[in-house]
Every structure is written in C-alpha cells, then in structure tokens.
Design an enzyme around this catalytic site. Structure first.
Site, PDB file in Angstrom:
ATOM      1  N   THR A 273     -39.184   7.734 -23.004  1.00  0.00           N
ATOM      2  CA  THR A 273     -39.168   9.051 -23.672  1.00  0.00           C
ATOM      3  C   THR A 273     -39.310  10.347 -23.083  1.00  0.00           C
ATOM      4  O   THR A 273     -39.544  11.282 -23.673  1.00  0.00           O
ATOM      5  CB  THR A 273     -40.589   8.843 -24.528  1.00  0.00           C
ATOM      6  OG1 THR A 273     -41.665   8.380 -23.976  1.00  0.00           O
ATOM      7  CG2 THR A 273     -40.390   7.762 -25.719  1.00  0.00           C
ATOM      8  N   GLU A 274     -39.538  10.325 -21.520  1.00  0.00           N
ATOM      9  CA  GLU A 274     -39.910  11.511 -20.713  1.00  0.00           C
ATOM     10  C   GLU A 274     -39.251  12.839 -21.332  1.00  0.00           C
ATOM     11  O   GLU A 274     -39.632  13.780 -21.208  1.00  0.00           O
ATOM     12  CB  GLU A 274     -39.626  11.124 -19.507  1.00  0.00           C
ATOM     13  CG  GLU A 274     -40.670  10.370 -18.839  1.00  0.00           C
ATOM     14  CD  GLU A 274     -40.550   8.729 -19.092  1.00  0.00           C
ATOM     15  OE1 GLU A 274     -41.392   7.975 -18.569  1.00  0.00           O
ATOM     16  OE2 GLU A 274     -39.637   8.440 -19.838  1.00  0.00           O
ATOM     17  N   VAL A 275     -38.012  12.907 -21.605  1.00  0.00           N
ATOM     18  CA  VAL A 275     -36.995  13.889 -21.729  1.00  0.00           C
ATOM     19  C   VAL A 275     -37.685  14.684 -23.058  1.00  0.00           C
ATOM     20  O   VAL A 275     -37.222  15.995 -23.274  1.00  0.00           O
ATOM     21  CB  VAL A 275     -35.578  13.658 -21.694  1.00  0.00           C
ATOM     22  CG1 VAL A 275     -35.050  13.158 -20.355  1.00  0.00           C
ATOM     23  CG2 VAL A 275     -35.145  13.006 -22.992  1.00  0.00           C
TER      24      VAL A 275
ATOM     25  N   ILE B 290     -40.344  15.609 -23.738  1.00  0.00           N
ATOM     26  CA  ILE B 290     -41.458  16.404 -23.400  1.00  0.00           C
ATOM     27  C   ILE B 290     -41.247  17.117 -21.989  1.00  0.00           C
ATOM     28  O   ILE B 290     -41.961  17.714 -21.334  1.00  0.00           O
ATOM     29  CB  ILE B 290     -42.796  15.662 -23.231  1.00  0.00           C
ATOM     30  CG1 ILE B 290     -42.861  14.399 -22.367  1.00  0.00           C
ATOM     31  CG2 ILE B 290     -43.173  15.161 -24.928  1.00  0.00           C
ATOM     32  CD1 ILE B 290     -44.127  14.084 -22.209  1.00  0.00           C
TER      33      ILE B 290
ATOM     34  N   LEU C 122     -39.996  16.116 -19.324  1.00  0.00           N
ATOM     35  CA  LEU C 122     -40.141  15.403 -18.190  1.00  0.00           C
ATOM     36  C   LEU C 122     -38.863  14.536 -17.613  1.00  0.00           C
ATOM     37  O   LEU C 122     -38.083  14.525 -18.615  1.00  0.00           O
ATOM     38  CB  LEU C 122     -41.312  14.685 -18.131  1.00  0.00           C
ATOM     39  CG  LEU C 122     -42.572  15.487 -18.512  1.00  0.00           C
ATOM     40  CD1 LEU C 122     -43.994  14.448 -18.352  1.00  0.00           C
ATOM     41  CD2 LEU C 122     -42.831  16.646 -17.558  1.00  0.00           C
TER      42      LEU C 122
END
Length: 258
Positions: free
Chosen positions: A132-134, A136, A138
């Site tokens: 899920t990083e992208v 937020i 990241l």
C-alpha cells in the site's frame, strides 16, 4: 506486551499481540521481533520459528502513531529507522533455522515483507494482501528485494504501483503464500509442516538453507543499505510528507509532479 514468545515442543512461537490496532508495527515491535528472532536462532532447543498473530488481522502495516513520529523525522532519523526494519527482514531471511508464517486477516505493506522472508507461509482463504505504500506517498523499499524475489519483477510492478488488494489464492499463485487452507485447518497445516521439519536433520536444514541462498545469489549489504536510503529519501520528500499528513488527517493528498 506487543509480542508474545513461547517455546512449544522445539518451536519458538512469536505472536504479534496488538489486536487493538490490527497488529500494526512500530519501532518498539520491530525491536522486539528482532530480539526474538535472534534469541530463537541462538537457542539450541529451537528447531523452527513460527510467526503468528492474535486478533482479527495478521498485521495491517505501520502503526499510525509511529507514522506520525516519522512525519517529523530528519533524513538521518528516517534512515536509522528504516535500517532497523531492514535488519529485521534480513535476520528472518537468513535465519539458519526454518521460519514459518501463519497468516489470517489482513497483511498489508511491511507485513508482506515478513511473510516473503519466511521459508513457509500458510494462509486462510479470507486473508487479504496489499502493498500500500504509494497511496501515502512512500515506496515499499525495504521489503522490495524479498517481494520481487517471491513475486517476480512483472507482478511486483503491478502490485507495487496499484496498491490493490489481492486474495490469499492470488498470493499463492504469485508465490507469496505456499498453501491456502480453511481457518479450521490452519493449525493442522502448520503442525504438518513442523512435523516434517522436525523429522529432518537440523544440520542438513541449515546447510540446505545456505545452499538455496548460495545458488540464488543472496542480497548484498549494499542492496539492503540502498533500500533503507531510498525509503528515507522518500519519507523526507514533499510527496512523502504530504502523503503521510493526508493519511493521518483522513483527507485526499495533494500530489506534486514527479
């Protein structure tokens, strides 16, 4: 306690125990896991190491309060923080003893790294996964070497970029999970794998893990250090700070241009 540890018939059972936050991890839990894995590896009574979790989820990724603190970190503080997570992943990945992951509920972001580093991973059909990083601002830097190795470059591109959720069966097809079993059979499946491992020579298991690492060209210290630097850079970037702020404030992020 955020992490419970027990020795059960030669198996070090490490249980994530923050069910109120879906076992989200922070710097304290990362440190506790690091110590627990190191202790289990050093203990001659331990034949295998099992990672499990209490509550509704395996692990939902990063803890909100931890992310709030990270939003104010300097680049050097972000780098030191990322290196600790990188060290944990490396310890699990290179452990000379068999490592297993018992997966149920949600497994998001860094949690998938814990699974990809484990030798054997078993999940229930209801489990859900996402990188899920992208979303937020990241990038999945520290866990990326292990996920790319498990999923392959082509699939990693898709799931890293879309941050979409995927099922346990999809995770099995991708190579993240070895087996998907009904919840009622999860412990039986884990016990079956442990029985097989405990029937083998501990020295042969250690040598076999070393063999696989040798023929697969293991990760270098340079790659591990580079992933920590990349996430530290991204956390300190405009989009990284905006993404974390928007996530914590429950609003839509205002992205800049690449």
């Amino acid at each position: 306690m955020s992490l419970l540890t027990a020795l059960e018939d030669g198996v070090a059972v490490l249980t994530l125990n923050r069910p109120e936050v879906h076992n989200a991890f922070d710097d304290a839990l990362i440190a506790a896991l690091t110590r627990a894995y190191e202790s289990a590896i050093a203990d001659p009574a331990v034949r295998a190491i099992l990672l499990a979790a209490n509550g509704a989820s395996f692990c939902s990724g990063g803890d909100l309060n931890w992310m709030r603190r990270m939003a104010g970190y300097s680049h050097d503080e972000n780098l030191a923080d990322a290196e600790k997570l990188g060290r944990l992943m490396q310890i699990i990945d290179t452990a000379p003893k068999p490592t297993l992951a018992r997966v149920h509920g949600s497994a998001f972001a860094g949690a998938i790294g814990l699974i990809a580093c484990s030798d054997i991973a078993v999940a229930v059909p209801e489990a859900e996964f996402a990188v899920t990083e992208v979303r937020i601002g990241l990038i999945p830097a520290v866990i990326s070497p292990y996920l790319v190795r498990a999923m392959g470059v082509r699939q990693a591109r898709r799931y890293f970029l879309t941050a979409e959720r995927f099922s346990a069966e999809a995770a099995r097809t991708l190579g993240l999970i070895h087996e998907v079993v009904p919840a009622a059979d999860l412990d039986t499946a884990i016990a079956r794998h442990l029985k097989a491992l405990k029937a083998a020579s501990p020295a042969a298991l250690k040598a076999t893990k070393a063999l696989v690492a040798a023929v697969d060209q293991p990760l270098s210290e340079a790659v591990i250090a580079d992933t920590a630097r990349r996430i530290a850079d991204q956390r300190a970037s405009a989009d990284g700070r905006e993404g974390l702020s928007a996530f914590l404030e429950k609003r839509k992020p205002n992205w800049g241009q690449a």
